[in-house]
Scaffold this active site. Structure first.
Site, PDB file in Angstrom:
ATOM      1  N   LYS A 181      51.817  37.924  24.491  1.00  0.00           N
ATOM      2  CA  LYS A 181      53.115  38.311  25.048  1.00  0.00           C
ATOM      3  C   LYS A 181      52.890  38.897  26.441  1.00  0.00           C
ATOM      4  O   LYS A 181      52.045  39.779  26.618  1.00  0.00           O
ATOM      5  CB  LYS A 181      53.806  39.367  24.165  1.00  0.00           C
ATOM      6  CG  LYS A 181      54.288  38.807  22.827  1.00  0.00           C
ATOM      7  CD  LYS A 181      54.989  39.897  22.022  1.00  0.00           C
ATOM      8  CE  LYS A 181      55.211  39.466  20.584  1.00  0.00           C
ATOM      9  NZ  LYS A 181      56.467  38.800  20.327  1.00  0.00           N
ATOM     10  N   ASP A 234      50.292  43.777   7.657  1.00  0.00           N
ATOM     11  CA  ASP A 234      50.991  42.729   8.400  1.00  0.00           C
ATOM     12  C   ASP A 234      51.142  43.081   9.881  1.00  0.00           C
ATOM     13  O   ASP A 234      50.941  42.237  10.748  1.00  0.00           O
ATOM     14  CB  ASP A 234      52.387  42.519   7.771  1.00  0.00           C
ATOM     15  CG  ASP A 234      53.107  41.314   8.341  1.00  0.00           C
ATOM     16  OD1 ASP A 234      52.430  40.333   8.705  1.00  0.00           O
ATOM     17  OD2 ASP A 234      54.355  41.336   8.410  1.00  0.00           O
ATOM     18  N   HIS A 239      48.974  43.860  15.272  1.00  0.00           N
ATOM     19  CA  HIS A 239      49.724  44.000  16.526  1.00  0.00           C
ATOM     20  C   HIS A 239      49.813  45.440  17.046  1.00  0.00           C
ATOM     21  O   HIS A 239      49.672  45.694  18.232  1.00  0.00           O
ATOM     22  CB  HIS A 239      51.140  43.443  16.352  1.00  0.00           C
ATOM     23  CG  HIS A 239      51.192  42.107  15.673  1.00  0.00           C
ATOM     24  ND1 HIS A 239      50.305  41.100  15.957  1.00  0.00           N
ATOM     25  CD2 HIS A 239      52.027  41.605  14.712  1.00  0.00           C
ATOM     26  CE1 HIS A 239      50.597  40.032  15.212  1.00  0.00           C
ATOM     27  NE2 HIS A 239      51.624  40.318  14.445  1.00  0.00           N
TER      28      HIS A 239
HETATM   29  C1  BG6 Z   1      53.938  38.478  12.319  1.00  0.00           C
HETATM   30  C2  BG6 Z   1      54.277  39.143  11.009  1.00  0.00           C
HETATM   31  O1  BG6 Z   1      52.563  38.568  12.594  1.00  0.00           O
HETATM   32  O2  BG6 Z   1      54.661  39.114  13.368  1.00  0.00           O
HETATM   33  C3  BG6 Z   1      55.776  39.140  10.761  1.00  0.00           C
HETATM   34  O3  BG6 Z   1      53.595  38.469   9.967  1.00  0.00           O
HETATM   35  C4  BG6 Z   1      56.515  39.741  11.930  1.00  0.00           C
HETATM   36  O4  BG6 Z   1      56.087  39.841   9.566  1.00  0.00           O
HETATM   37  C5  BG6 Z   1      56.076  39.063  13.212  1.00  0.00           C
HETATM   38  O5  BG6 Z   1      57.909  39.579  11.719  1.00  0.00           O
HETATM   39  C6  BG6 Z   1      56.698  39.717  14.428  1.00  0.00           C
HETATM   40  O6  BG6 Z   1      56.413  38.946  15.551  1.00  0.00           O
HETATM   41  P1  BG6 Z   1      57.409  38.921  16.795  1.00  0.00           P
HETATM   42  O7  BG6 Z   1      56.683  38.129  17.827  1.00  0.00           O
HETATM   43  O8  BG6 Z   1      58.667  38.275  16.317  1.00  0.00           O
HETATM   44  O9  BG6 Z   1      57.624  40.332  17.175  1.00  0.00           O
END
Ligand code: BG6
Length: 472
Positions: A181, A234, A239
């Protein structure tokens, strides 16, 4: 510069390929980023003839784009081929290799994108190696592995042990799509290219940091995945810890992939383990109940997974401390939730002794905002208010590049800086494993929270001081 190459997409009939990868590749083609003779070989379990595959690609693009250039479409379709292959059939891999090694059709620099069930990662790497598709004596070979890399430290090490028999570290691209991102990449620029921030960036001036990811969506049809995963694994293991690393790491010597990853590894390895005897003050979990969101009735998590005994969290908040001189004693709060009131990802930094917050909004808004205290106009000279100095990190007309597009380009050009080193993955599992184990052995029910509301009140138990609150 991207070498002429073939991108092999395993799991090409899955949702990620449909929604992100194929449309993303098309977008890159349109932008003139793909080498002229590059090929995309999609691999799936089912037999599909090439013309049917081309029609599927057309529907994927129709769904994603309002309109597109016919010439680019023709060019894109010519790049795309399909191959049916079962991951557990060695014979099939012999045939697959025979087809792929045809130099007249496929450029021999090969990038394999494994968007498959995690249990197939090791198996596919082994099969590719056995038919000499990972041999780099003449051309490069790279393997991109989707998330999650393991489900705990032990399984991550097992996966690593198994794939490193066939691949060197510089051939392995472990994905965390958040690193693709733009707004995450912008964190390092904001920190290191501005005179005012660096002198303030330490425990001398910073009181606390909050890293937030809120979603309004529930787990949807991913119930099986979610029951085996939970919010901590998750989102936080991957992240959110990556965001934490970018906000707190030392400045890398250079921006080379090696130097950037080295500093992230150092940072992640210096986070203190959560003391399990005080876990209640360091980690909180919740589950969304049934209720209403934006006027619509929504089911509770337990109903969705059809398991009233599930203790899997859909809300997780943890407190961490970094054990180095810059960050000692600064609490860092990480929280993530499904079915809360808004979709928003942000990093908020509170300065000591003052009501100054610096917030880097990651998505959907992309801006940096600094709240300063100002005098409220009027007769009373003791009335103050907060004023936000806000700068948009994206303005009208800016290009929008999806994270997966960036990451696929990096894969093809051999830049690993936005991919995870195995040591980052291990450090992240080391941190979250003990909490996950504690929670799964402790059968007390997670706090139920109402959909569409703010963070559950009870989550505030992890705050260091009573006057702390979740930044909105
Ligand atoms: C994924 C998760 O890695 O990231 C999901 O497994 C989550 O549960 C998603 O919703 C969020 O990604 P983004 O890019 O939509 O913020």
């Amino acid at each position: 510069m991207i070498d002429n190459s073939t991108l092999v997409l395993f799991g090409a009939r899955g949702n990620l390929a449909k929604v992100k990868l194929i449309p993303g590749l098309f977008h890159l083609d349109q932008a003139g980023k793909l080498p002229k003779n590059m090929k995309i070989l999609s691999v799936g379990r089912q037999k599909v003839d090439e013309s049917a595959w081309h029609s599927s690609i057309k529907s994927m693009l129709d769904e994603k784009f309002k309109s597109y250039d016919k010439n680019v479409f023709e060019r894109f379709i010519k790049r795309n081929l399909y191959h049916a292959n079962l991951p557990d059939d060695p014979e099939a891999f012999v045939k697959f290799a025979k087809r792929l090694k045809n130099k007249d059709i496929f450029p021999q620099n090969l990038a394999f994108f494994l968007s498959v069930r995690p249990s197939d990662f090791a198996l596919i790497v082994k099969q590719l190696s056995e038919v000499s598709l990972l041999d780099e004596s003449e051309f490069w070979k790279r393997v991109l592995i989707e998330k999650p890399f393991g489900t705990c430290l032990k399984s991550a090490i097992e996966l690593q042990t198994s794939i490193e028999k066939h691949l060197k570290e510089n051939q392995i691209y472990r994905i965390d799509h958040y690193l693709g991102k733009f707004s995450l990449q912008n964190i390092l620029t904001t920190r290191f290219k501005n005179a005012i921030l660096e002198p303030l960036w330490s425990n001398e001036h910073i009181e606390q940091i909050q890293i937030t990811n809120h979603e309004t969506l529930g787990v949807g049809d991913r119930t099986v995945f979610y029951e085996a995963t939970g919010a901590l694994r998750d989102m936080i293991q991957s992240h959110l810890l990556q965001m934490l690393a970018l906000v707190t790491m030392e400045q890398p010597k250079t921006m080379s992939p090696e130097d950037v990853r080295l500093e992230k590894i150092k940072l992640l390895e210096s986070i203190q383990a959560i003391p399990l005897d005080k876990i209640k003050n360091f980690a909180f979990r919740g589950q969304y109940a049934a209720g209403k969101l934006n006027g619509e009735k929504v089911k509770g998590y337990l109903e969705e997974v059809e398991n009233q005994d599930s203790v899997v969290e859909t809300y997780a908040a943890i407190k961490l401390f970094i054990n180095n001189s810059r960050w000692k004693k600064v609490p860092i709060y990480l929280r993530t939730a499904k079915r809360l009131y808004e979709n928003a990802t942000s990093i908020s930094i509170k300065f000591k002794n003052y009501e100054n917050w610096l917030t880097i909004n990651i998505q959907p808004s992309e801006n940096t905002s600094f709240e300063i205290t100002t005098l409220q106009p009027g007769l009373d000279m003791n009335e103050f208010r907060q004023t936000a100095l806000k700068g948009n990190n994206r303005i009208e007309g800016d290009e929008t590049i999806d994270a997966y597009e960036t990451l696929m380009l990096d894969l093809l050009s051999g830049d690993q800086s936005k991919f995870l080193h195995i040591d980052e993955v291990k450090a992240a599992w080391k941190l979250v494993d003990p909490i996950i184990n504690y929670w799964s052995n402790n059968k007390s029910k997670p706090t139920q929270y109402k959909p569409g509301e703010f963070d559950p009140e009870e989550s505030k138990i992890i705050f260091e001081n009573d006057d702390q609150f979740w930044k909105k």
